[in-house]
Write a protein that holds these residues in place. Structure first.
Motif, short mmCIF file in Angstrom:
data_model
loop_
_atom_site.label_atom_id
_atom_site.label_comp_id
_atom_site.label_asym_id
_atom_site.label_seq_id
_atom_site.Cartn_x
_atom_site.Cartn_y
_atom_site.Cartn_z
N VAL A 49 0.82 -1.21 0.00
CA VAL A 49 0.00 0.00 0.00
C VAL A 49 0.86 1.27 0.00
O VAL A 49 0.48 2.29 -0.54
N LEU A 50 2.05 1.18 0.58
CA LEU A 50 2.96 2.33 0.64
C LEU A 50 3.34 2.85 -0.74
O LEU A 50 3.55 4.04 -0.94
N PHE A 51 3.46 1.93 -1.69
CA PHE A 51 3.95 2.31 -3.01
C PHE A 51 3.05 3.33 -3.71
O PHE A 51 3.52 4.15 -4.47
N ALA A 57 7.33 6.52 -10.56
CA ALA A 57 8.71 6.07 -10.76
C ALA A 57 9.03 4.83 -9.95
O ALA A 57 9.93 4.07 -10.31
N PHE A 58 8.27 4.60 -8.89
CA PHE A 58 8.57 3.43 -8.06
C PHE A 58 7.64 2.25 -8.32
O PHE A 58 7.60 1.29 -7.57
N LYS A 59 6.91 2.36 -9.43
CA LYS A 59 6.09 1.25 -9.89
C LYS A 59 6.94 -0.01 -10.05
O LYS A 59 6.51 -1.12 -9.71
N ALA A 67 6.13 -9.30 -6.71
CA ALA A 67 6.47 -10.56 -7.37
C ALA A 67 7.21 -11.49 -6.42
O ALA A 67 6.92 -12.69 -6.33
N LYS A 68 8.17 -10.94 -5.70
CA LYS A 68 8.96 -11.76 -4.77
C LYS A 68 8.06 -12.29 -3.64
O LYS A 68 8.13 -13.46 -3.27
N LEU A 69 7.24 -11.40 -3.11
CA LEU A 69 6.35 -11.82 -2.02
C LEU A 69 5.37 -12.88 -2.52
O LEU A 69 5.06 -13.84 -1.81
N ARG A 106 15.11 -13.35 1.10
CA ARG A 106 16.20 -12.39 1.37
C ARG A 106 15.84 -11.02 0.77
O ARG A 106 16.07 -9.99 1.40
N ARG A 107 15.28 -10.99 -0.42
CA ARG A 107 14.89 -9.73 -1.07
C ARG A 107 13.76 -9.04 -0.31
O ARG A 107 13.79 -7.82 -0.13
N VAL A 108 12.77 -9.80 0.11
CA VAL A 108 11.67 -9.20 0.88
C VAL A 108 12.21 -8.65 2.20
O VAL A 108 11.89 -7.54 2.62
N LEU A 114 14.81 -1.69 4.16
CA LEU A 114 14.78 -0.40 3.47
C LEU A 114 13.71 0.51 4.07
O LEU A 114 13.96 1.69 4.34
N ILE A 115 12.54 -0.04 4.32
CA ILE A 115 11.47 0.78 4.89
C ILE A 115 11.85 1.25 6.29
O ILE A 115 11.62 2.41 6.64
N LYS A 116 12.46 0.37 7.04
CA LYS A 116 12.92 0.75 8.39
C LYS A 116 13.91 1.92 8.27
O LYS A 116 13.80 2.92 8.99
N SER A 129 12.21 18.09 1.01
CA SER A 129 12.46 17.09 -0.04
C SER A 129 12.77 15.74 0.60
O SER A 129 13.45 15.66 1.63
N LEU A 130 12.29 14.68 -0.02
CA LEU A 130 12.56 13.34 0.51
C LEU A 130 13.75 12.68 -0.18
O LEU A 130 14.08 11.53 0.10
N LYS A 131 14.39 13.43 -1.06
CA LYS A 131 15.47 12.86 -1.85
C LYS A 131 16.61 12.35 -0.96
O LYS A 131 17.07 11.22 -1.13
N VAL A 133 16.49 11.74 2.32
CA VAL A 133 15.94 10.70 3.20
C VAL A 133 16.01 9.35 2.49
O VAL A 133 16.56 8.37 3.00
N ALA A 134 15.45 9.32 1.28
CA ALA A 134 15.37 8.07 0.54
C ALA A 134 16.74 7.59 0.07
O ALA A 134 17.04 6.40 0.14
N SER A 135 17.58 8.53 -0.38
CA SER A 135 18.91 8.13 -0.88
C SER A 135 19.77 7.55 0.23
O SER A 135 20.44 6.53 0.05
N ALA A 149 23.24 -1.04 -12.47
CA ALA A 149 22.11 -0.56 -13.28
C ALA A 149 20.91 -0.22 -12.40
O ALA A 149 20.27 0.83 -12.56
N ILE A 150 20.61 -1.11 -11.47
CA ILE A 150 19.47 -0.88 -10.57
C ILE A 150 19.73 0.35 -9.69
O ILE A 150 18.88 1.23 -9.54
N ARG A 151 20.94 0.41 -9.13
CA ARG A 151 21.27 1.55 -8.25
C ARG A 151 21.11 2.87 -8.99
O ARG A 151 20.58 3.84 -8.47
N GLN A 166 3.47 16.26 0.70
CA GLN A 166 2.66 15.52 -0.25
C GLN A 166 2.56 14.05 0.18
O GLN A 166 1.49 13.44 0.14
N LEU A 167 3.68 13.49 0.61
CA LEU A 167 3.69 12.10 1.10
C LEU A 167 2.74 11.95 2.30
O LEU A 167 1.93 11.03 2.34
N LEU A 168 2.84 12.89 3.23
CA LEU A 168 1.97 12.83 4.41
C LEU A 168 0.50 12.90 4.00
O LEU A 168 -0.33 12.15 4.51
#
Ligand code: 1PZ
Length: 209
Positions: A49-51, A57-59, A67-69, A106-108, A114-116, A129-131, A133-135, A149-151, A166-168
């Motif tokens: 639900v967070l997504f 961009a985080f689709k 998929a992993k879950l 392991r991925r999940v 990451l969320i923590k 800006s959350l940039k 925070v997230a980075s 590539a992923i990074r 906006q996130l809040l």
């Protein structure tokens, strides 16, 4: 009804789900019971639900996580516990094999970390800006285990994040209410993360992947 409240108050749902898991671990581990895979997957499903609050961009991250879950949910129809899928992959030497249950677990687990880390960074600053925070959170928790590539894609995506306010708003929270629930997740997810890591470590699997 439950689905409604999950969408209206995703942070509450996530905090509650992980508090339940932490409580389960605290009680049942004394009796040496192992965590049921379906109980674990149920809690992890609330993360999805967070997504919605992060934008398009985080689709990709959402699809990866879901998929992993999903493979773990499928596994839970045959295997009872997290321990069972790890032991299964050890016998077939597929712990780190792409798409295996143990690799997806392991991925999940990395997603939970990451969320923590994101919540910890969110509490540590009031940047609009959350940039950063997230980075910072991503660099601490997941980046070391992802390909170049992923990074690169993830860091590029950071420029598209919503603002803090906006996130809040997307999460239906005030700064104060969000921080309280994030703290609850931070505390509750720790024993869950430690439990999962210990499953690997106790089988001499080093967590550098
Ligand atoms: C305000 C907060 C904003 C935070 C935004 C941070 C988002 C970072 C997203 C990270 C995406 C990683 C995407 C792809 C990772 C893949 O390389 C691996 C491949 O695993 P393999 O198939 O090789 O075994 N996939 C994963 O690690 C799956 C899980 C990743 C997603 C976790 C995201 C949870 C974070 C949610 C944030 C709300």
């Amino acid at each position: 009804k439950q689905q409604d409240s999950v969408v209206v108050a995703p942070l509450s749902a996530i905090a509650e789900a992980f508090e339940e898991l932490a409580k389960w671990l605290k009680i049942k581990r004394v009796e040496n019971e192992e965590l049921p895979l379906n109980t674990f997957c149920h809690a992890c499903s609330f993360i999805s639900v967070l997504f919605y609050s992060l934008g398009f961009a985080f689709k990709f991250a959402e699809m990866e996580y879901v998929a992993k879950l999903h493979t773990l949910v499928e596994a839970s129809k045959t295997y009872d516990t997290l321990q069972d899928i790890l032991d299964l992959d050890i016998t077939t030497d597929t712990v780190k094999t792409s798409g295996s249950y143990s690799r997806n677990l392991r991925r999940v687990r990395q997603g939970l970390g990451l969320i923590k880390a994101i919540f910890e960074q969110f509490l540590a600053t009031d940047d609009t800006s959350l940039k950063d925070v997230a980075s910072t959170a991503y660099a601490q928790s997941c980046a070391p285990y992802h390909t170049w590539a992923i990074r690169t894609a993830v860091y590029a995506g950071m420029y598209t994040l919503p603002t803090r306010d906006q996130l809040l708003a997307n999460l239906n929270e005030t700064n104060q209410s969000a921080e309280k629930k994030m703290r609850r997740y931070i505390d509750a997810s720790l024993p869950v993360i430690e439990y999962i890591d210990e499953l690997y470590l106790s089988r001499n699997i080093i967590l550098d992947w």
